[in-house]
Scaffold this motif. Sequence first.
Motif, short mmCIF file in Angstrom:
data_model
loop_
_atom_site.label_atom_id
_atom_site.label_comp_id
_atom_site.label_asym_id
_atom_site.label_seq_id
_atom_site.Cartn_x
_atom_site.Cartn_y
_atom_site.Cartn_z
N PHE A 154 13.20 5.59 12.49
CA PHE A 154 14.07 6.37 11.65
C PHE A 154 15.44 5.86 11.14
N SER A 155 15.65 4.69 11.59
CA SER A 155 16.89 4.15 11.22
C SER A 155 16.91 3.89 9.79
N PRO A 156 18.45 3.80 9.23
CA PRO A 156 18.34 3.62 7.80
C PRO A 156 17.75 2.35 7.34
N LYS A 157 17.97 1.22 8.05
CA LYS A 157 17.34 -0.12 7.71
C LYS A 157 15.87 0.04 7.73
N ARG A 158 15.36 0.75 8.89
CA ARG A 158 13.96 0.69 8.72
C ARG A 158 13.36 1.40 7.76
N LEU A 159 13.89 2.46 7.45
CA LEU A 159 13.34 3.49 6.52
C LEU A 159 13.56 2.73 4.96
N ASP A 160 14.68 2.13 4.90
CA ASP A 160 14.81 1.33 3.55
C ASP A 160 13.75 0.22 3.67
N TRP A 161 13.43 -0.42 4.69
CA TRP A 161 12.30 -1.40 4.63
C TRP A 161 11.05 -0.99 4.34
N PHE A 162 10.67 0.36 4.73
CA PHE A 162 9.32 0.91 4.47
C PHE A 162 9.41 1.58 3.06
N GLU A 163 10.21 1.58 2.28
CA GLU A 163 10.49 2.13 1.10
C GLU A 163 9.29 1.85 0.09
N TYR A 164 8.84 0.62 0.24
CA TYR A 164 7.78 0.21 -0.70
C TYR A 164 6.42 0.77 -0.17
N ILE A 165 6.28 1.07 0.91
CA ILE A 165 4.93 1.80 1.29
C ILE A 165 4.86 3.33 0.93
N ARG A 166 6.16 3.82 0.79
CA ARG A 166 6.17 5.28 0.28
C ARG A 166 5.86 5.02 -1.29
N ALA A 167 6.51 4.23 -1.98
CA ALA A 167 6.21 4.12 -3.29
C ALA A 167 4.81 3.74 -3.72
N GLU A 168 4.19 2.79 -2.94
CA GLU A 168 2.72 2.43 -3.02
C GLU A 168 2.02 3.58 -2.97
N GLU A 169 2.06 4.26 -1.98
CA GLU A 169 1.11 5.43 -1.67
C GLU A 169 1.48 6.36 -2.78
N LEU A 170 2.64 6.61 -3.00
CA LEU A 170 2.70 7.61 -4.05
C LEU A 170 2.07 7.28 -5.58
N HIS A 171 2.38 6.18 -5.69
CA HIS A 171 1.85 5.46 -7.11
C HIS A 171 -0.01 5.48 -6.88
N SER A 172 -0.43 5.22 -5.81
CA SER A 172 -1.74 5.55 -5.51
C SER A 172 -2.15 6.98 -5.81
N LEU A 173 -1.44 7.93 -5.26
CA LEU A 173 -1.85 9.43 -5.29
C LEU A 173 -1.64 9.65 -6.88
N LEU A 174 -0.74 9.29 -7.52
CA LEU A 174 -0.69 9.67 -8.99
C LEU A 174 -1.68 8.87 -9.71
N HIS A 175 -2.21 7.94 -9.61
CA HIS A 175 -3.18 7.09 -10.16
C HIS A 175 -4.47 8.13 -9.90
N ASP A 176 -4.85 8.41 -8.76
CA ASP A 176 -5.86 8.95 -8.20
C ASP A 176 -5.83 10.58 -8.92
N LEU A 177 -4.79 11.26 -8.93
CA LEU A 177 -4.79 12.49 -9.84
C LEU A 177 -4.70 12.31 -11.47
N ASN A 178 -4.33 11.21 -11.81
CA ASN A 178 -4.32 11.11 -13.25
C ASN A 178 -5.83 10.79 -13.48
N LYS A 179 -6.77 10.15 -12.88
CA LYS A 179 -8.17 10.10 -13.19
C LYS A 179 -8.71 11.32 -13.09
N LEU A 180 -8.48 12.23 -12.25
CA LEU A 180 -8.96 13.63 -12.34
C LEU A 180 -8.37 14.75 -13.31
N SER A 181 -7.80 14.24 -14.16
CA SER A 181 -6.77 15.20 -15.12
C SER A 181 -7.83 16.03 -15.75
#
Length: 152
Positions: A70-97
Amino acid sequence: MQLYFGSLTVVVGSSVEMAKVFLKSMDINFVDRPKMAAGKYTAYNYSDITWSPYGPYWRQARRMCVMELFSPKRLDWFEYIRAEELHSLLHDLNKLSGKPILLKDYLTTLSLNIISRMVLGKKYANESHNSIKDKLTEMVWLNGVLNSGAGD
């Protein structure tokens, strides 16, 4: 304000000033959590950082989490994971519109994917890993269940 939920005593700080008093000046008095079923049955008898009692083990586990996860450096480093997973979720939800969905299932998958990728380096929430999702769902449900046999 002090409330009683059965045998559980709850103190409510209803202002920012009281929250600061509880969390800074009197934190040692409020550091332990009540014994809940989740801690007993999903955290190896209260042995993880969330449920373990305050003491040397808890302090060391907390220090490791703060420094490594949970250090700021580590959380910044993992930001791409959160962005990728959120993008994947939104993509899946869009397909189920237009179709009805149970959002809880998608949010559980999102959380599990983010956590497993950050901690284990691998995505675990997919169709072949439903047992992991089931355990996570059970743990979340148990978090709200008091353990009447807490002294066991």
